[in-house]
Motif scaffolding. Sequence first.
Motif, PDB file in Angstrom:
ATOM      1  N   ALA A  42       0.800  -1.219   0.000  1.00 13.00           N
ATOM      2  CA  ALA A  42       0.000   0.000   0.000  1.00 13.00           C
ATOM      3  C   ALA A  42       0.832   1.268   0.000  1.00 13.00           C
ATOM      4  CB  ALA A  42      -0.935   0.004   1.214  1.00 13.00           C
ATOM      5  N   SER A  43       2.119   1.158   0.287  1.00 14.20           N
ATOM      6  CA  SER A  43       2.944   2.356   0.418  1.00 14.20           C
ATOM      7  C   SER A  43       4.317   2.134  -0.195  1.00 14.20           C
ATOM      8  CB  SER A  43       3.112   2.726   1.893  1.00 14.20           C
ATOM      9  OG  SER A  43       3.863   1.729   2.572  1.00 14.20           O
ATOM     10  N   VAL A  44       4.996   3.260  -0.450  1.00 12.99           N
ATOM     11  CA  VAL A  44       6.378   3.179  -0.921  1.00 12.99           C
ATOM     12  C   VAL A  44       7.241   2.472   0.122  1.00 12.99           C
ATOM     13  CG1 VAL A  44       8.430   4.536  -1.495  1.00 12.99           C
ATOM     14  CG2 VAL A  44       6.200   5.197  -2.419  1.00 12.99           C
ATOM     15  N   GLY A  45       6.955   2.722   1.402  1.00 14.80           N
ATOM     16  CA  GLY A  45       7.748   2.111   2.467  1.00 14.80           C
ATOM     17  C   GLY A  45       7.696   0.600   2.450  1.00 14.80           C
ATOM     18  N   ALA A  46       6.534   0.034   2.119  1.00 18.94           N
ATOM     19  CA  ALA A  46       6.413  -1.423   2.081  1.00 18.94           C
ATOM     20  C   ALA A  46       7.269  -2.012   0.966  1.00 18.94           C
ATOM     21  CB  ALA A  46       4.955  -1.808   1.893  1.00 18.94           C
ATOM     22  N   ILE A  47       7.246  -1.360  -0.200  1.00 18.66           N
ATOM     23  CA  ILE A  47       8.079  -1.826  -1.315  1.00 18.66           C
ATOM     24  C   ILE A  47       9.547  -1.596  -0.997  1.00 18.66           C
ATOM     25  CG2 ILE A  47       8.587  -1.508  -3.770  1.00 18.66           C
ATOM     26  CD1 ILE A  47       5.642  -0.661  -4.107  1.00 18.66           C
ATOM     27  N   TRP A  48       9.834  -0.476  -0.349  1.00 19.97           N
ATOM     28  CA  TRP A  48      11.211  -0.155   0.042  1.00 19.97           C
ATOM     29  C   TRP A  48      11.792  -1.273   0.905  1.00 19.97           C
ATOM     30  CZ3 TRP A  48      13.272   5.134  -0.542  1.00 19.97           C
ATOM     31  CH2 TRP A  48      14.570   5.282  -0.045  1.00 19.97           C
ATOM     32  N   SER A  49      11.039  -1.724   1.888  1.00 23.59           N
ATOM     33  CA  SER A  49      11.524  -2.778   2.775  1.00 23.59           C
ATOM     34  C   SER A  49      11.797  -4.070   2.009  1.00 23.59           C
ATOM     35  CB  SER A  49      10.503  -3.032   3.891  1.00 23.59           C
ATOM     36  OG  SER A  49      10.367  -1.883   4.712  1.00 23.59           O
ATOM     37  N   MET A  50      10.906  -4.400   1.059  1.00 23.59           N
ATOM     38  CA  MET A  50      11.079  -5.610   0.266  1.00 23.59           C
ATOM     39  C   MET A  50      12.377  -5.555  -0.539  1.00 23.59           C
ATOM     40  SD  MET A  50       8.762  -7.048  -2.912  1.00 23.59           S
ATOM     41  CE  MET A  50       9.187  -5.649  -3.959  1.00 23.59           C
ATOM     42  N   VAL A  51      12.631  -4.411  -1.178  1.00 24.38           N
ATOM     43  CA  VAL A  51      13.810  -4.287  -2.037  1.00 24.38           C
ATOM     44  C   VAL A  51      15.086  -4.181  -1.217  1.00 24.38           C
ATOM     45  CG1 VAL A  51      14.930  -2.832  -3.774  1.00 24.38           C
ATOM     46  CG2 VAL A  51      12.467  -3.274  -3.911  1.00 24.38           C
ATOM     47  N   ALA A  52      15.040  -3.393  -0.147  1.00 19.74           N
ATOM     48  CA  ALA A  52      16.244  -3.171   0.660  1.00 19.74           C
ATOM     49  C   ALA A  52      16.729  -4.454   1.324  1.00 19.74           C
ATOM     50  CB  ALA A  52      15.973  -2.106   1.713  1.00 19.74           C
ATOM     51  N   ARG A  53      15.841  -5.447   1.456  1.00 20.48           N
ATOM     52  CA  ARG A  53      16.241  -6.708   2.079  1.00 20.48           C
ATOM     53  C   ARG A  53      17.358  -7.391   1.314  1.00 20.48           C
ATOM     54  NH1 ARG A  53      14.790 -12.290   2.063  1.00 20.48           N
ATOM     55  NH2 ARG A  53      13.548 -12.025   0.178  1.00 20.48           N
ATOM     56  N   THR A  54      17.330  -7.324  -0.023  1.00 21.30           N
ATOM     57  CA  THR A  54      18.280  -8.122  -0.817  1.00 21.30           C
ATOM     58  C   THR A  54      19.072  -7.335  -1.860  1.00 21.30           C
ATOM     59  OG1 THR A  54      16.531  -8.663  -2.409  1.00 21.30           O
ATOM     60  CG2 THR A  54      16.873 -10.208  -0.576  1.00 21.30           C
ATOM     61  N   ALA A  55      18.812  -6.047  -2.019  1.00 24.54           N
ATOM     62  CA  ALA A  55      19.454  -5.310  -3.114  1.00 24.54           C
ATOM     63  C   ALA A  55      20.979  -5.343  -3.009  1.00 24.54           C
ATOM     64  CB  ALA A  55      18.951  -3.869  -3.140  1.00 24.54           C
ATOM     65  N   TYR A  56      21.502  -5.157  -1.804  1.00 25.12           N
ATOM     66  CA  TYR A  56      22.957  -5.157  -1.653  1.00 25.12           C
ATOM     67  C   TYR A  56      23.515  -6.571  -1.802  1.00 25.12           C
ATOM     68  CZ  TYR A  56      27.472  -3.376   0.046  1.00 25.12           C
ATOM     69  OH  TYR A  56      28.797  -2.983   0.157  1.00 25.12           O
ATOM     70  N   THR A  57      22.717  -7.567  -1.451  1.00 27.16           N
ATOM     71  CA  THR A  57      23.128  -8.961  -1.689  1.00 27.16           C
ATOM     72  C   THR A  57      23.320  -9.194  -3.175  1.00 27.16           C
ATOM     73  OG1 THR A  57      21.847  -9.648   0.245  1.00 27.16           O
ATOM     74  CG2 THR A  57      22.494 -11.362  -1.317  1.00 27.16           C
ATOM     75  N   GLN A  58      22.417  -8.626  -3.994  1.00 24.23           N
ATOM     76  CA  GLN A  58      22.516  -8.754  -5.444  1.00 24.23           C
ATOM     77  C   GLN A  58      23.851  -8.221  -5.953  1.00 24.23           C
ATOM     78  OE1 GLN A  58      19.908 -10.024  -7.758  1.00 24.23           O
ATOM     79  NE2 GLN A  58      21.884 -10.165  -8.759  1.00 24.23           N
ATOM     80  N   LEU A  59      24.404  -7.243  -5.240  1.00 25.33           N
ATOM     81  CA  LEU A  59      25.682  -6.633  -5.626  1.00 25.33           C
ATOM     82  C   LEU A  59      26.862  -7.294  -4.921  1.00 25.33           C
ATOM     83  CD1 LEU A  59      24.621  -2.868  -5.578  1.00 25.33           C
ATOM     84  CD2 LEU A  59      24.789  -4.400  -7.543  1.00 25.33           C
TER      85      LEU A  59
END
Length: 391
Positions: free
Chosen positions: A270-287
């Motif tokens: 429902a919010s940018v924050g919810a998507i933010w949490s989902m992405v921030a969980r693994t984005a640095y792992t991807q790198l």
Amino acid sequence: MLKVLRTAAWVGAAAWVGLVVGRGRFWDSRADRLRDPLGGGATPDVHAVVPARNEADVVARTVASLLAQEYAGRFALTLVDDRSEDGTAEVVDATIARFGAGGRAGVTRARPRPDGWTGKVWALAEGVAAARAAGSRPAYWWFTDADVEHDPDTLARLVATAVAEDRALVSQMVALHCASPAERLLIPAFVFFFRMLYPFAWVNDDRRATAAAAGGSDLVADDALRAIGGIERIKAELIDDCALAAAVKGSGGGVSLGLATRSRSIRTYASVGAIWSMVARTAYTQLAYSPVLLAGTVAGMVLLYYVPVAATFAGLRRRRADLALPGAIAWATMALAYAPTLRLYRQHRLGAVALPLAAGLYTAMTIDSARRHVLGRGGNWKGRTFRRQRD
């Protein structure tokens, strides 16, 4: 300064043209390209494993869609309750009873997670172990998330694709929920960026090393799973779907990855924050937790998404065609490449001009992901944090 911006804009324009022409048709958003169900002959046994933690609000729809599969072969289901605190297991038990499916479906409670395992992967391992202990010997395992609802012919089409195309892994990037303003801005962009990072045509090409999967729906051959050493092979992986695909492809198994609309996530953001949490969980792992790759990613995002906008407006404001032209070419090219994804998600094509805004937010999420991992708060999932396993 304007000279630097002009040069960067031309580089960005050339980069966009090169990506569109040469990067595996990543912009192609045709979906639901699985084979039609097999006609005649035996169909292989399949066992679905669904990892679930605190999914009581959505899991009944997921399990109902699985129990309603129109599949001619033997099909069983194990849902792994990963120490839920909201009555997930009770909801699933009630759903199984409503379908009268107690003979082919059940719930197993995950044991405490050992050190070195991430939560979802441990739940998958527990499900496979429980099924095998009960005597199940399927030809294929279907790993699907607890918030994904499938059309009745999904399994039959997954199996038909695996058999006809000799694929050890058939993965579907399920349609994500896209209704709230935050979802409309960020979800199609997420799908677009994923396909740019992992062009599906390259993933599906046995001659290329590119490997990826989308964990919402993965059908994997039991032989392939055994060949890689079982689920334990990916026990520490936060991005478990892509790790599974890399292991399968690396062992010689074929991979098929596609977009789906007949399988869809019912998880809302429902919010940018919810998507933010989902992405921030693994984005640095991807790198690969690399500051160098992080810096390169940020620089690349600025070049591809910010520079075209800055050059276009700076050129118009100063009436400099030499500045506005490359910016407009780059911006228009990215918008045209993005339009098919917007169409897939039933969004207006004019929304493509807002892709730089979405890109800016995803860049910030990636930086925040690095910050969280440095602080030891990366990999958060369902109230638990999985720290990086260091060599």
